[in-house]
Motif scaffolding. Sequence first.
Motif, mmCIF file in Angstrom:
data_model
loop_
_atom_site.group_PDB
_atom_site.id
_atom_site.type_symbol
_atom_site.label_atom_id
_atom_site.label_comp_id
_atom_site.label_asym_id
_atom_site.label_seq_id
_atom_site.Cartn_x
_atom_site.Cartn_y
_atom_site.Cartn_z
ATOM 1 N N GLY A 178 -30.126 17.883 -22.612
ATOM 2 C CA GLY A 178 -31.194 18.017 -21.742
ATOM 3 C C GLY A 178 -30.653 18.598 -20.518
ATOM 4 O O GLY A 178 -31.591 19.535 -19.714
ATOM 5 N N ALA A 179 -29.480 18.785 -20.177
ATOM 6 C CA ALA A 179 -28.717 19.518 -18.930
ATOM 7 C C ALA A 179 -29.041 20.957 -19.244
ATOM 8 O O ALA A 179 -29.267 21.644 -18.398
ATOM 9 C CB ALA A 179 -27.376 18.951 -18.754
ATOM 10 N N ALA A 180 -28.584 21.306 -20.294
ATOM 11 C CA ALA A 180 -28.539 22.585 -20.868
ATOM 12 C C ALA A 180 -30.037 23.262 -20.421
ATOM 13 O O ALA A 180 -30.354 24.302 -20.034
ATOM 14 C CB ALA A 180 -28.318 23.013 -22.068
ATOM 15 N N LEU A 181 -30.887 22.614 -21.183
ATOM 16 C CA LEU A 181 -32.441 22.708 -21.065
ATOM 17 C C LEU A 181 -32.823 22.939 -19.369
ATOM 18 O O LEU A 181 -33.864 23.801 -19.396
ATOM 19 C CB LEU A 181 -33.475 21.864 -21.675
ATOM 20 N N ARG A 182 -32.306 22.248 -18.809
ATOM 21 C CA ARG A 182 -32.738 22.456 -17.315
ATOM 22 C C ARG A 182 -31.753 23.208 -16.352
ATOM 23 O O ARG A 182 -31.957 23.134 -15.142
ATOM 24 C CB ARG A 182 -32.827 20.933 -16.745
ATOM 25 N N HIS A 183 -31.042 23.878 -17.180
ATOM 26 C CA HIS A 183 -29.834 24.576 -16.332
ATOM 27 C C HIS A 183 -28.984 23.907 -15.383
ATOM 28 O O HIS A 183 -28.614 24.331 -14.336
ATOM 29 C CB HIS A 183 -30.328 25.830 -15.789
ATOM 30 N N LEU A 184 -28.788 22.691 -15.845
ATOM 31 C CA LEU A 184 -27.872 21.763 -15.053
ATOM 32 C C LEU A 184 -26.240 22.146 -15.380
ATOM 33 O O LEU A 184 -26.039 22.087 -16.600
ATOM 34 C CB LEU A 184 -28.118 20.314 -14.904
ATOM 35 N N CYS A 185 -25.246 21.988 -14.376
ATOM 36 C CA CYS A 185 -24.040 22.254 -14.733
ATOM 37 C C CYS A 185 -23.403 21.040 -15.213
ATOM 38 O O CYS A 185 -22.799 20.162 -14.159
ATOM 39 C CB CYS A 185 -23.406 23.255 -13.783
ATOM 40 N N VAL A 186 -22.868 20.762 -16.403
ATOM 41 C CA VAL A 186 -22.252 19.475 -16.826
ATOM 42 C C VAL A 186 -20.764 19.588 -16.397
ATOM 43 O O VAL A 186 -20.216 20.770 -17.022
ATOM 44 C CB VAL A 186 -22.486 19.198 -18.265
ATOM 45 N N SER A 187 -20.094 18.696 -16.092
ATOM 46 C CA SER A 187 -18.482 18.875 -15.696
ATOM 47 C C SER A 187 -17.837 18.889 -17.059
ATOM 48 O O SER A 187 -18.345 18.018 -18.115
ATOM 49 C CB SER A 187 -18.263 17.860 -14.869
ATOM 50 N N ALA A 188 -16.907 19.531 -17.200
ATOM 51 C CA ALA A 188 -15.816 19.233 -18.508
ATOM 52 C C ALA A 188 -15.590 17.815 -18.725
ATOM 53 O O ALA A 188 -15.875 17.182 -17.692
ATOM 54 C CB ALA A 188 -14.836 20.293 -18.238
ATOM 55 N N PRO A 189 -15.164 17.280 -19.693
ATOM 56 C CA PRO A 189 -14.934 18.166 -20.910
ATOM 57 C C PRO A 189 -15.731 18.066 -21.820
ATOM 58 O O PRO A 189 -15.680 16.839 -22.946
ATOM 59 C CB PRO A 189 -13.467 17.486 -21.064
ATOM 60 N N LEU A 190 -16.670 18.802 -22.233
ATOM 61 C CA LEU A 190 -17.654 18.621 -23.231
ATOM 62 C C LEU A 190 -16.961 19.219 -24.600
ATOM 63 O O LEU A 190 -17.172 18.610 -25.626
ATOM 64 C CB LEU A 190 -18.814 19.484 -22.944
ATOM 65 N N ARG A 191 -15.877 19.959 -24.639
ATOM 66 C CA ARG A 191 -15.338 20.452 -25.635
ATOM 67 C C ARG A 191 -14.707 19.247 -26.604
ATOM 68 O O ARG A 191 -14.454 19.132 -27.633
ATOM 69 C CB ARG A 191 -14.060 21.365 -25.413
ATOM 70 N N ARG A 192 -14.389 18.430 -25.876
ATOM 71 C CA ARG A 192 -13.798 17.056 -26.581
ATOM 72 C C ARG A 192 -15.054 16.280 -27.303
ATOM 73 O O ARG A 192 -14.353 15.127 -27.554
ATOM 74 C CB ARG A 192 -12.966 16.134 -25.656
ATOM 75 N N GLY A 193 -16.004 16.639 -27.479
ATOM 76 C CA GLY A 193 -17.124 16.184 -28.158
ATOM 77 C C GLY A 193 -17.459 14.731 -27.884
ATOM 78 O O GLY A 193 -17.732 14.553 -26.733
ATOM 79 N N SER A 194 -17.277 13.773 -28.693
ATOM 80 C CA SER A 194 -17.823 12.532 -28.259
ATOM 81 C C SER A 194 -16.841 11.503 -27.625
ATOM 82 O O SER A 194 -16.844 10.303 -27.388
ATOM 83 C CB SER A 194 -18.171 11.644 -29.474
ATOM 84 N N LEU A 195 -15.615 12.352 -27.470
ATOM 85 C CA LEU A 195 -14.457 11.564 -26.652
ATOM 86 C C LEU A 195 -14.648 11.350 -25.019
ATOM 87 O O LEU A 195 -14.060 11.902 -24.314
ATOM 88 C CB LEU A 195 -13.204 12.186 -26.745
ATOM 89 N N LYS A 196 -15.636 10.590 -24.909
ATOM 90 C CA LYS A 196 -16.088 10.522 -23.459
ATOM 91 C C LYS A 196 -16.738 8.940 -23.312
ATOM 92 O O LYS A 196 -17.159 8.666 -24.485
ATOM 93 C CB LYS A 196 -16.842 11.529 -22.802
ATOM 94 N N THR A 197 -16.812 8.177 -22.066
ATOM 95 C CA THR A 197 -17.528 7.149 -22.034
ATOM 96 C C THR A 197 -18.940 7.578 -21.966
ATOM 97 O O THR A 197 -19.359 8.600 -22.103
ATOM 98 C CB THR A 197 -17.146 6.423 -20.787
ATOM 99 N N ALA A 198 -19.800 6.463 -21.541
ATOM 100 C CA ALA A 198 -21.244 6.699 -21.206
ATOM 101 C C ALA A 198 -21.573 7.542 -20.037
ATOM 102 O O ALA A 198 -22.532 8.275 -19.683
ATOM 103 C CB ALA A 198 -21.837 5.462 -21.125
ATOM 104 N N ASN A 199 -20.513 7.957 -19.389
ATOM 105 C CA ASN A 199 -20.703 8.455 -18.060
ATOM 106 C C ASN A 199 -20.857 10.174 -18.278
ATOM 107 O O ASN A 199 -19.771 10.661 -19.044
ATOM 108 C CB ASN A 199 -19.408 8.471 -17.121
ATOM 109 N N THR A 200 -21.758 10.866 -17.882
ATOM 110 C CA THR A 200 -21.845 12.458 -17.808
ATOM 111 C C THR A 200 -21.914 12.818 -16.558
ATOM 112 O O THR A 200 -22.683 12.228 -15.750
ATOM 113 C CB THR A 200 -22.977 12.736 -18.657
ATOM 114 N N ALA A 201 -21.092 13.833 -16.075
ATOM 115 C CA ALA A 201 -21.155 14.061 -14.756
ATOM 116 C C ALA A 201 -21.623 15.668 -14.455
ATOM 117 O O ALA A 201 -21.285 16.317 -15.258
ATOM 118 C CB ALA A 201 -19.431 14.324 -14.323
ATOM 119 N N PHE A 202 -22.162 15.825 -13.359
ATOM 120 C CA PHE A 202 -22.849 17.239 -12.989
ATOM 121 C C PHE A 202 -22.407 17.610 -11.880
ATOM 122 O O PHE A 202 -22.152 17.008 -10.954
ATOM 123 C CB PHE A 202 -24.357 17.002 -13.148
ATOM 124 N N GLU A 203 -21.856 19.044 -11.906
ATOM 125 C CA GLU A 203 -21.328 19.531 -10.817
ATOM 126 C C GLU A 203 -22.342 19.710 -9.808
ATOM 127 O O GLU A 203 -23.410 20.610 -10.218
ATOM 128 C CB GLU A 203 -20.427 20.921 -10.881
#
Length: 384
Positions: free
Chosen positions: A308-333
Amino acid sequence: VSSELPGYDIAALRRQIPALGSMIPMCNCSQAPQTDATRAAAARYLESWRVRGMDWDVWMQEVALAKAAFASLINASPDDIAVFSSVSDAASAVASAIDFTGHRRDVLATEAEFPTIGHVWLAQEQRGAHVRWIAVKDGGIDPTEYERRVNDDTAIVSACHGYYLNGALQDISAIADVAHQNGSLVFVDAYQSAGAVPIDVKASGVDFLASGTLKYLMGIPGIAFLYVRPDRVDRLHPTVTGWFGRENPFAFEVNKLDWAPNARRFDAGTPPIMNAYIARAGMEMIAEIGVAKIRAWHELLSKRLINGAALRHLCVSAPLRRGSLKTANTAFEVKDSHAVEEAMRRKGVLASARGPVIRLAPHFYNIIDDVDTALDVLAEVTRA
Ligand SMILES: Cc1ncc(COP(=O)(O)O)c(C=O)c1O
């Protein structure tokens, strides 16, 4: 409106969170919303205090039950758990039990630690410690750094499970393996993962694991728990201590310092009793739903946030490359994260600002519409 649903009765759970009637909380990386159960738990303590006046036996039992609830969430025994008022206190007690005068003086900490953890280790330089840092690169910690950096000088490795800024997860089992192969201990700060990511302290072999309760454990500030690996306890004598760390706190022997035989030796003063009531209510809710089911829902919500961030041109903070290796938190610059948090609150969405990012951290009760609305609001306020 999406038809995807989690593996539990989300509608029934949502009815137990009154705030959902007037706002969309997406700030569990900072503070969970109140539930009927946590509110009732607070009332239960107040009632006990009012009616009984003083009820130490029951109150101590409540603290023991809260320890047991934390223990069962991480596959530990209640005897392996000490109680504190904050993770900072827990980390300080751990640090105080480590001898930094011998040949092992290094603390290997990551720059992804919550600042308080860095401060605790730096303060140990007064006791002989040398703090070494693993740098954050591309929004996370390169796991191969541990193999490169842990050595015979390392007394303890300090690794957060989830990075508070962007949710990046570390493999705590792999880190424990490397540390132990080199004779080092491992301290894990699981504040950003407990209640959101399954944790098994026995399988991972970590020596210490700490968490407070106000994030994904649905509790409040003022209480934190520390797991201490039982086969390490005998050689640990924290100088941050007090009467509850004694073999029998009620022996009242002022001139004798003995040590409780288990993690209780890390307890210090009178525990935060009212907070223990509330903490247990929050943790029991999480346990009843099941952390694995919560994790699966978080992964789906995270995907929705990122796509949804991509659709709205929002800038998600790294590390997306690590796939699902993240908690529930998604950060936006964003430019001024505090102003964005305030603007979003005015539009009914609770997000959490931290330095250069705004964090959207949903939990088990958030529906896909919450995610979409939060993204719409974020896009609107950052464009304004
Ligand atoms: C990963 C992590 N560790 C520690 C803390 C703070 O711990 P305390 O205030 O209980 O010392 C936080 C709070 O946001 C956190 O996210």
